[in-house]
Design a protein around this motif. Structure first.
Motif, PDB file in Angstrom:
ATOM      1  N   THR A  55       0.792  -1.204  -0.016  1.00 23.14           N
ATOM      2  CA  THR A  55      -0.217  -0.112  -0.214  1.00 23.14           C
ATOM      3  C   THR A  55       0.811   1.393   0.129  1.00 23.14           C
ATOM      4  OG1 THR A  55      -1.943  -1.126   1.322  1.00 23.14           O
ATOM      5  CG2 THR A  55      -1.763   1.344   1.337  1.00 23.14           C
ATOM      6  N   LEU A  56       0.530   2.129  -0.751  1.00 21.38           N
ATOM      7  CA  LEU A  56       1.432   3.553  -0.905  1.00 21.38           C
ATOM      8  C   LEU A  56       0.295   4.371  -0.268  1.00 21.38           C
ATOM      9  CD1 LEU A  56       2.346   3.537  -4.609  1.00 21.38           C
ATOM     10  CD2 LEU A  56       3.861   3.095  -2.688  1.00 21.38           C
ATOM     11  N   THR A  57       1.057   5.461   0.696  1.00 19.95           N
ATOM     12  CA  THR A  57       0.595   6.302   1.277  1.00 19.95           C
ATOM     13  C   THR A  57       1.176   7.719   0.791  1.00 19.95           C
ATOM     14  OG1 THR A  57      -0.079   5.036   3.217  1.00 19.95           O
ATOM     15  CG2 THR A  57      -0.139   7.326   3.523  1.00 19.95           C
ATOM     16  N   GLY A  58       0.313   8.639   0.042  1.00 21.11           N
ATOM     17  CA  GLY A  58       1.099   9.628  -0.632  1.00 21.11           C
ATOM     18  C   GLY A  58       1.037  10.798   0.425  1.00 21.11           C
ATOM     19  N   ASP A  59       1.571  10.607   1.666  1.00 17.51           N
ATOM     20  CA  ASP A  59       1.533  11.731   2.775  1.00 17.51           C
ATOM     21  C   ASP A  59       2.858  12.474   2.854  1.00 17.51           C
ATOM     22  OD1 ASP A  59       3.007   9.797   4.089  1.00 17.51           O
ATOM     23  OD2 ASP A  59       1.585   9.613   5.696  1.00 17.51           O
ATOM     24  N   GLY A  60       3.637  12.055   2.115  1.00 17.73           N
ATOM     25  CA  GLY A  60       5.188  12.662   2.245  1.00 17.73           C
ATOM     26  C   GLY A  60       5.897  12.193   3.287  1.00 17.73           C
ATOM     27  N   ALA A  61       5.359  11.349   4.160  1.00 15.65           N
ATOM     28  CA  ALA A  61       6.240  11.078   5.528  1.00 15.65           C
ATOM     29  C   ALA A  61       6.317   9.299   5.697  1.00 15.65           C
ATOM     30  CB  ALA A  61       5.581  11.701   6.568  1.00 15.65           C
ATOM     31  N   THR A  62       5.421   8.767   4.721  1.00 12.76           N
ATOM     32  CA  THR A  62       5.401   7.403   5.122  1.00 12.76           C
ATOM     33  C   THR A  62       6.030   6.639   3.796  1.00 12.76           C
ATOM     34  OG1 THR A  62       3.394   7.540   5.996  1.00 12.76           O
ATOM     35  CG2 THR A  62       4.015   5.100   5.428  1.00 12.76           C
ATOM     36  N   SER A  63       7.107   5.936   3.792  1.00 10.70           N
ATOM     37  CA  SER A  63       7.884   5.334   2.791  1.00 10.70           C
ATOM     38  C   SER A  63       7.160   3.986   2.513  1.00 10.70           C
ATOM     39  CB  SER A  63       9.483   5.293   3.157  1.00 10.70           C
ATOM     40  OG  SER A  63       9.764   4.310   4.087  1.00 10.70           O
ATOM     41  N   VAL A  64       7.785   3.410   1.375  1.00 10.38           N
ATOM     42  CA  VAL A  64       7.273   1.993   0.987  1.00 10.38           C
ATOM     43  C   VAL A  64       8.677   1.374   0.592  1.00 10.38           C
ATOM     44  CG1 VAL A  64       6.548   2.716  -1.363  1.00 10.38           C
ATOM     45  CG2 VAL A  64       5.559   0.722  -0.215  1.00 10.38           C
ATOM     46  N   SER A  65       8.586   0.011   0.995  1.00 11.17           N
ATOM     47  CA  SER A  65       9.568  -1.081   0.409  1.00 11.17           C
ATOM     48  C   SER A  65       9.405  -1.376  -0.883  1.00 11.17           C
ATOM     49  CB  SER A  65       9.843  -1.971   1.439  1.00 11.17           C
ATOM     50  OG  SER A  65      10.486  -1.220   2.621  1.00 11.17           O
ATOM     51  N   LEU A  66      10.349  -1.212  -1.718  1.00  7.66           N
ATOM     52  CA  LEU A  66       9.929  -1.992  -3.014  1.00  7.66           C
ATOM     53  C   LEU A  66      11.250  -3.115  -3.313  1.00  7.66           C
ATOM     54  CD1 LEU A  66       9.769   1.383  -5.323  1.00  7.66           C
ATOM     55  CD2 LEU A  66       7.989  -0.010  -4.305  1.00  7.66           C
ATOM     56  N   TYR A  67      10.580  -3.893  -3.898  1.00  7.96           N
ATOM     57  CA  TYR A  67      11.435  -5.306  -3.870  1.00  7.96           C
ATOM     58  C   TYR A  67      11.651  -5.354  -5.394  1.00  7.96           C
ATOM     59  CZ  TYR A  67      10.786  -5.873   0.940  1.00  7.96           C
ATOM     60  OH  TYR A  67      10.754  -5.618   2.338  1.00  7.96           O
ATOM     61  N   LEU A  68      13.067  -5.896  -5.941  1.00  7.28           N
ATOM     62  CA  LEU A  68      13.413  -6.158  -7.037  1.00  7.28           C
ATOM     63  C   LEU A  68      14.087  -7.504  -7.178  1.00  7.28           C
ATOM     64  CD1 LEU A  68      14.768  -3.060  -6.989  1.00  7.28           C
ATOM     65  CD2 LEU A  68      13.796  -3.171  -9.388  1.00  7.28           C
ATOM     66  N   LEU A  69      13.740  -8.531  -8.095  1.00  3.85           N
ATOM     67  CA  LEU A  69      14.242  -9.657  -8.241  1.00  3.85           C
ATOM     68  C   LEU A  69      15.210  -9.553  -9.533  1.00  3.85           C
ATOM     69  CD1 LEU A  69      14.477 -12.523  -7.420  1.00  3.85           C
ATOM     70  CD2 LEU A  69      12.457 -12.964  -9.141  1.00  3.85           C
ATOM     71  N   LEU A  70      16.639  -9.733  -9.278  1.00  5.76           N
ATOM     72  CA  LEU A  70      17.466  -9.961 -10.186  1.00  5.76           C
ATOM     73  C   LEU A  70      18.093 -10.993 -10.469  1.00  5.76           C
ATOM     74  CD1 LEU A  70      19.176  -6.670  -8.522  1.00  5.76           C
ATOM     75  CD2 LEU A  70      17.445  -6.578 -10.688  1.00  5.76           C
ATOM     76  N   LEU A  71      18.033 -11.683 -11.675  1.00  4.86           N
ATOM     77  CA  LEU A  71      18.674 -13.047 -11.937  1.00  4.86           C
ATOM     78  C   LEU A  71      19.479 -12.820 -13.216  1.00  4.86           C
ATOM     79  CD1 LEU A  71      15.323 -15.358 -11.506  1.00  4.86           C
ATOM     80  CD2 LEU A  71      17.144 -14.745  -9.795  1.00  4.86           C
ATOM     81  N   GLU A  72      20.636 -13.777 -13.141  1.00  2.25           N
ATOM     82  CA  GLU A  72      21.369 -13.783 -14.261  1.00  2.25           C
ATOM     83  C   GLU A  72      20.616 -14.552 -15.550  1.00  2.25           C
ATOM     84  OE1 GLU A  72      24.448 -12.736 -14.453  1.00  2.25           O
ATOM     85  OE2 GLU A  72      25.181 -12.249 -12.451  1.00  2.25           O
ATOM     86  N   ALA A  73      21.320 -14.790 -16.605  1.00  2.00           N
ATOM     87  CA  ALA A  73      20.705 -15.153 -17.697  1.00  2.00           C
ATOM     88  C   ALA A  73      20.520 -16.751 -17.648  1.00  2.00           C
ATOM     89  CB  ALA A  73      21.488 -15.156 -19.000  1.00  2.00           C
ATOM     90  N   ASP A  74      21.180 -17.399 -16.618  1.00  2.00           N
ATOM     91  CA  ASP A  74      20.885 -18.655 -16.572  1.00  2.00           C
ATOM     92  C   ASP A  74      19.895 -19.136 -15.337  1.00  2.00           C
ATOM     93  OD1 ASP A  74      22.595 -18.014 -14.168  1.00  2.00           O
ATOM     94  OD2 ASP A  74      24.151 -19.350 -14.698  1.00  2.00           O
ATOM     95  N   GLY A  75      19.360 -18.165 -14.736  1.00  2.00           N
ATOM     96  CA  GLY A  75      18.465 -17.967 -13.594  1.00  2.00           C
ATOM     97  C   GLY A  75      18.908 -18.065 -12.291  1.00  2.00           C
ATOM     98  N   GLN A  76      20.252 -17.773 -12.105  1.00  2.00           N
ATOM     99  CA  GLN A  76      21.192 -17.827 -10.676  1.00  2.00           C
ATOM    100  C   GLN A  76      20.858 -16.426 -10.315  1.00  2.00           C
ATOM    101  OE1 GLN A  76      22.607 -20.434  -8.993  1.00  2.00           O
ATOM    102  NE2 GLN A  76      21.375 -21.410 -10.599  1.00  2.00           N
ATOM    103  N   PRO A  77      20.893 -16.057  -8.999  1.00  2.00           N
ATOM    104  CA  PRO A  77      20.685 -14.926  -8.317  1.00  2.00           C
ATOM    105  C   PRO A  77      21.879 -13.928  -8.865  1.00  2.00           C
ATOM    106  CG  PRO A  77      20.309 -16.526  -6.611  1.00  2.00           C
ATOM    107  CD  PRO A  77      20.810 -17.335  -7.836  1.00  2.00           C
ATOM    108  N   MET A  78      21.723 -12.580  -9.088  1.00  2.00           N
ATOM    109  CA  MET A  78      22.699 -11.669  -9.457  1.00  2.00           C
ATOM    110  C   MET A  78      23.463 -11.401  -7.881  1.00  2.00           C
ATOM    111  SD  MET A  78      20.982  -9.275 -12.510  1.00  2.00           S
ATOM    112  CE  MET A  78      22.539  -8.303 -12.297  1.00  2.00           C
ATOM    113  N   GLN A  79      24.582 -11.438  -7.850  1.00  2.00           N
ATOM    114  CA  GLN A  79      25.299 -11.123  -6.597  1.00  2.00           C
ATOM    115  C   GLN A  79      26.129  -9.851  -6.817  1.00  2.00           C
ATOM    116  OE1 GLN A  79      24.812 -12.782  -3.911  1.00  2.00           O
ATOM    117  NE2 GLN A  79      23.599 -14.289  -5.086  1.00  2.00           N
ATOM    118  N   GLY A  80      26.306  -9.000  -5.783  1.00  2.40           N
ATOM    119  CA  GLY A  80      27.217  -7.901  -5.745  1.00  2.40           C
ATOM    120  C   GLY A  80      26.585  -6.685  -6.715  1.00  2.40           C
ATOM    121  N   VAL A  81      25.425  -6.583  -6.891  1.00  2.00           N
ATOM    122  CA  VAL A  81      24.778  -5.564  -7.747  1.00  2.00           C
ATOM    123  C   VAL A  81      25.074  -4.195  -6.893  1.00  2.00           C
ATOM    124  CG1 VAL A  81      22.636  -4.643  -8.570  1.00  2.00           C
ATOM    125  CG2 VAL A  81      23.053  -7.203  -8.682  1.00  2.00           C
ATOM    126  N   GLU A  82      25.571  -3.253  -7.782  1.00  3.31           N
ATOM    127  CA  GLU A  82      25.587  -2.043  -7.198  1.00  3.31           C
ATOM    128  C   GLU A  82      24.911  -1.001  -8.345  1.00  3.31           C
ATOM    129  OE1 GLU A  82      29.611  -0.705  -6.419  1.00  3.31           O
ATOM    130  OE2 GLU A  82      30.195  -2.489  -5.566  1.00  3.31           O
TER     131      GLU A  82
END
Length: 70
Positions: free
Chosen positions: A16-43
């Motif tokens: 849920t997003l609350t647009g009050d300018g004070a409440t943050s929301v955590s966003l999650y990204l799934l990052l996988l290599e071409a072979d399906g392995q998890p990407m490591q050390g992403v900067e």
């Protein structure tokens, strides 16, 4: 600079997003290599056209979290 063109980069549905300018929301990204392995050390720097965004933090298994204050 790392090339991510053949990787899977998927943003998972946000909570849920609350647009009050004070409440943050955590966003999650799934990052996988071409072979399906998890990407490591992403900067990466996240940007937004509105609000402020925090640092990308690894959660394990290719899952990364970023906090966004809309």
């Amino acid at each position: 600079m790392r090339d991510y063109t053949d990787r899977l980069i998927e943003m998972l549905p946000a909570g849920t997003l609350t647009g009050d300018g004070a409440t943050s929301v955590s966003l999650y990204l799934l990052l996988l290599e071409a072979d399906g392995q998890p990407m490591q050390g992403v900067e990466a720097k996240m940007t937004t056209s509105g609000g402020t965004v925090g640092e990308l933090s690894p959660q394990g298994g290719g899952l990364y979290r970023v906090d966004w204050l809309p």
